[in-house]
Structures are given as C-alpha cells and as structure tokens.
Scaffold this active site. Structure first.
Site, PDB file in Angstrom:
ATOM      1  N   HIS A 144       0.722  -0.928  -0.051  1.00 50.71           N
ATOM      2  CA  HIS A 144       0.010  -0.047  -0.041  1.00 50.71           C
ATOM      3  C   HIS A 144       0.784   1.292  -0.049  1.00 50.71           C
ATOM      4  CE1 HIS A 144      -3.091  -2.941   1.390  1.00 50.71           C
ATOM      5  NE2 HIS A 144      -2.234  -3.401   2.029  1.00 50.71           N
ATOM      6  N   SER A 271      14.009  21.344 -16.916  1.00 53.83           N
ATOM      7  CA  SER A 271      13.164  22.260 -17.061  1.00 53.83           C
ATOM      8  C   SER A 271      13.522  23.646 -17.788  1.00 53.83           C
ATOM      9  CB  SER A 271      12.327  22.311 -15.823  1.00 53.83           C
ATOM     10  OG  SER A 271      11.640  23.883 -15.958  1.00 53.83           O
ATOM     11  N   LYS A 277      15.704  21.440 -11.935  1.00 55.74           N
ATOM     12  CA  LYS A 277      14.781  20.353 -12.367  1.00 55.74           C
ATOM     13  C   LYS A 277      15.743  19.146 -13.121  1.00 55.74           C
ATOM     14  CE  LYS A 277      11.032  19.384 -11.938  1.00 55.74           C
ATOM     15  NZ  LYS A 277       9.743  19.602 -12.004  1.00 55.74           N
TER      16      LYS A 277
END
Ligand code: ARG
Length: 463
Positions: A144, A271, A277
């Site tokens: 999970h 980016s 990024k």
C-alpha cells in the site's frame, strides 16, 4: 479508383517493411514449384536472379514503391515481371496474396520475437548486475506504499528479473504458434496444384524443436487466423506493463522525497523554466508508451471480433499496430538495459552510468517506518505468545515509540518489558534491519544468502 480511395486501400507505405519476408517466402515457393514440376527450372532460375536484383535495389533505396500497386506483394511481383518477363508472372501459381501475406507476417514476426527474447535477456542481465552490487543494501519494502518490512535492494531487482524471464518464456511460446506455414491455403480453399507444403515449411525454418515441418492444417483458418499477432501483442503489452511498473518505482525513488537512486543525466531532461529540475523523462515516457501498446492489443482484438471466415481486407489493419508494438517494445527494452545497467566503456571494459543507489537514504527510510514490528511479534511468538496476542502487544509498543519519536530499537529494555516481561536483551538482534533481513532465510526470501543464490540461479539460466 479515386486518389483518395487508392490512398485509403493501399498498404505499401507501411507493409513494405515486410519485403525481406516476402522475397524469402516467394523463393521458397518457387523452389517447391520447380521441385514438383509445376515450374520449369529455367523459370525458377530467372525468378531467383530477379529477386536478387530486387533485394539489392531495395537495400540501395533505388526500388520504386508504387502506391498504385497497393501493397508490398504486388510491388515486388510487378518489378519481378518487369525484370524477368513471364517467369515472374508464373511465380503466383498455386498462391494467393491471402496466404502470402499471412506467411510474410509470420516470418517477419518470428524473427522479431527472437530479437525481443535477446533484448529481454539483456535487460535481465542489467538488473542482475544492479542486484549483485546491492545485495546488502536495505530499503523499506512497501505494501500500500506504506513501509512494511525491510528488504534487500538486490531482492527488489530480482522481482523484475522474474517478470522479464516470464515475458521471455511467453514470447517463446508465442513464437512456436507463429512459426507455422499458411502458404498452400491459396485464397481460402487450398489449391488444385500438387504443392508440397511441408517442403516449403522446412525451407522457411517453420519446423518444431524436432525439425518437423509446421503447416497450418485448415486452409480457411490459415488465411484468416491472426491469433499469433494478437497473442504476441498480449505478451508485448504485459512486458510493457512490467517496464511501466519499474518506471513508476524509478520515478518515485528519484524524487526528492525518496532520494533512493539517481539515473544518468542521459535519460533525464531539465526544465525550461526551473533550473534545478532533473526530470525522469525516459521512465515516464515508457510508462506512457505502455498505454499505446495496450491500445494496440485492444485494436487487434476488435479488428478480429466481427470477421466471418475467411480472409477479409480488415486484416490489412493488423500491420500498423503490430509494427508499432514491436518498435516500441524493442526501443524500450534497449533503453532500459542501458539506463539500469549502464553502457560499456570500450576503454575500461567496464559498464558505466547505470542506476546509482543511495544506500544511506534507503536504510534511513526503512528505519523510520517501524519496519521491524513484525520481527518483534515473531520474537514474542517464539517466546510462547499466540501470534494474535503478539501482534497486539507490538501495536502498543509501536504507539509508544511514535509518541517518543524513536524507533522500536531505540526503546530501552525496561520500556519494552512493560509490554511483555518475556522480552529480553536479545530482542535488539531482531529489531535491527539487518537482523530482520537475515531472518528471512527461506527460498524466495530476502535474506542476503537467498538473494545471492537467486542471482546465481538466474545467471546460470541466462547462460
Ligand atoms: N495487403 C493485403 C493485406 O495486408 C494483402 C492481402 C490482400 N488480399 C486480397 N485478396 N485483397 O492483408
């Protein structure tokens, strides 16, 4: 036909990629026709020399593909007739484009499957390289996406080796059913010429593991069956789904919140606006491309579902999805082998630029999540507590640890003993991440010696 209808019905723009299979199939057919006395040996020789010319023209890029001639089969046959005259017109004796195209697609796909099996093996080797280097590296195993139990990073990599080894096995099974000969079915009913279908199958390598020729046994089925293409697409979609799951993990692991791994800059982009990024474009694209491969499977299934026997022109639509599936899967597997395992540096003989692992970040994440709670419960069971009671006891201990903002292994013995007096000093052995790992010393488990044994087994299997 109007130009629009010509464009609509023609397939040569995409099926020309079957040219090699088409020539190979035609040569095998001509050889058999001659052997059966249906074609003269001089006609056969003319066909062979004409095909040789066509082959070199196509390879040189000088072959003139004509939309007017609809498909790869008619283009090659027309050029052959141009080159060798009547012998070219005799090639189609006892044959139809219906059994011809089915043969071509099978021959082409068979060879692509062989390549894909090789690429799957390379990806498994790359994963094994990473596994081998990281047997002792501990990270949280999740259920999970919640921290569950500590596992070896090598063990985690081996899970993908299992998936890709099943993919290769599946491809091998699809190959067996793909490698059967439709030729001789002619348009749909068979032919009145005394063809030797088994001879053609043998010439084309359409044989089983004992060398026995594999021939489609019903002419209607032979020209209309595309099961092999559909089940190939299913196997390819599943392989892409496995790549996609791996991609999702890579994306998570390289995010700042996890910080578990880095992948080489060669597979990421920056980016245009945010200078800091480093985006995982390649895994994201692979995840995205999985969608189109799954889509192609749906397309092919839908293509087939309403077709009456035998051949229908609908089947011309099998090619683009099939070709794109093969291209996408092969590119993806190649890129992933390199992104995971690195690229060979010719100068050093070493592989460079594969996944790099931040072992400390992984271990800290495992330590943060009470990943050894199950081990404490197992410890109490060994001291005689029923498992359900042990489970509850440990839940209380975890609650206390959370309150004090410490790990279970950081709770003093006196505190632990308040939950159960049977807890002794040796409890700290099982509360450590490494102790937890070592305890799972069972076939298929995450204990390092089991992981090493699995790596050795997989290496031996791959040869
Ligand atoms: N281009 C066709 C295909 O891809 C070849 C078979 C055409 N046969 C026919 N009877 N029109 O399926």
């Amino acid at each position: 036909m109007s130009d629009l209808v010509k464009r609509y019905t023609s397939s040569v723009d995409f099926d020309k990629r079957l040219w090699q299979a088409d020539i190979t199939g035609s040569l095998a057919h001509a050889e058999m026709l001659a052997a059966q006395g249906i074609l003269s040996s001089s006609d056969r020789a003319s066909i062979e020399s004409g095909m040789l010319t066509i082959r070199s023209e196509i390879e040189a890029g000088t072959f003139e593909w004509k939309l007017d001639l609809e498909d790869v089969h008619l283009n090659i046959e027309a050029r052959l007739t141009q080159l060798v005259g009547d012998a070219g017109k005799r090639l189609h004796t006892g044959r139809s484009r219906n059994d011809q195209v089915a043969t071509d697609v099978r021959l082409w796909l068979r060879d692509e499957i062989d390549l894909i099996i090789t690429l799957l093996a390379e990806l498994q080797q790359a994963l094994l390289d990473v596994a081998e280097k990281n047997v002792e590296v501990i990270l949280p195993g999740f259920t999970h996406l919640q921290v569950a139990q500590p596992i070896s990073f090598g063990h985690h990599m081996l899970a993908y080796v299992e998936m890709f080894s099943r993919d290769a096995e599946r491809m091998g099974e699809v190959r067996r059913r793909t490698n059967r000969l439709p030729l001789g079915a002619a348009a749909l009913a068979g032919t009145s010429y005394p063809l030797d279908r088994e001879r053609v199958a043998t010439t084309l390598g359409m044989v089983d593991e004992k060398g026995r020729p594999q021939v489609c046994q019903n002419s209607l089925d032979a020209v209309s069956d595309r099961d092999f293409a559909i089940e190939f697409s299913a196997a390819a979609a599943l392989a892409m789904v496995h790549v996609s799951r791996l991609s999702e993990e890579l994306v998570l692991w390289m995010s700042q919140n996890f910080g578990f791994i880095k992948i080489s800059d060669r597979f990421t982009t920056g980016s245009s606006i945010m200078p800091q990024k480093k985006n995982p474009d390649v895994p994201e694209l692979a995840r995205g491309k999985t969608g189109r491969v799954v889509g192609h499977l749906m397309g092919l299934l839908t293509l087939m579902k309403g077709q009456p026997l035998a051949y229908n022109k609908d089947n011309q639509e099998d090619k683009e999805p099939l070709f794109d599936t093969v291209d996408t899967l092969k590119d993806t597997l190649r890129i992933f082998s390199e992104m995971v395992g690195g690229q060979l540096n010719a100068a050093t003989g070493q592989k460079e630029g594969g996944i790099s692992v931040n072992a400390l970040a992984m271990e800290q994440a495992a330590a943060r999540g009470y990943a050894t709670a199950t081990d404490l419960a197992d410890y109490l069971v060994k001291k005689g507590l029923p498992f359900r009671d042990a489970h509850e006891t440990v839940a209380h201990a975890v609650k206390a640890a959370i309150t004090h903002q410490v790990d279970l292994s950081e709770l003093p013995l006196s505190v632990l003993q308040q939950f159960n007096p049977k807890i002794e000093k040796d409890v700290y052995d099982v509360l450590s991440l490494r102790g937890s790992l070592n305890a799972r010393d069972i076939l298929g488990g995450t204990a390092p010696n089991q992981v090493r044994a699995q790596i050795a087994r997989q290496r031996a299997r791959l040869g």
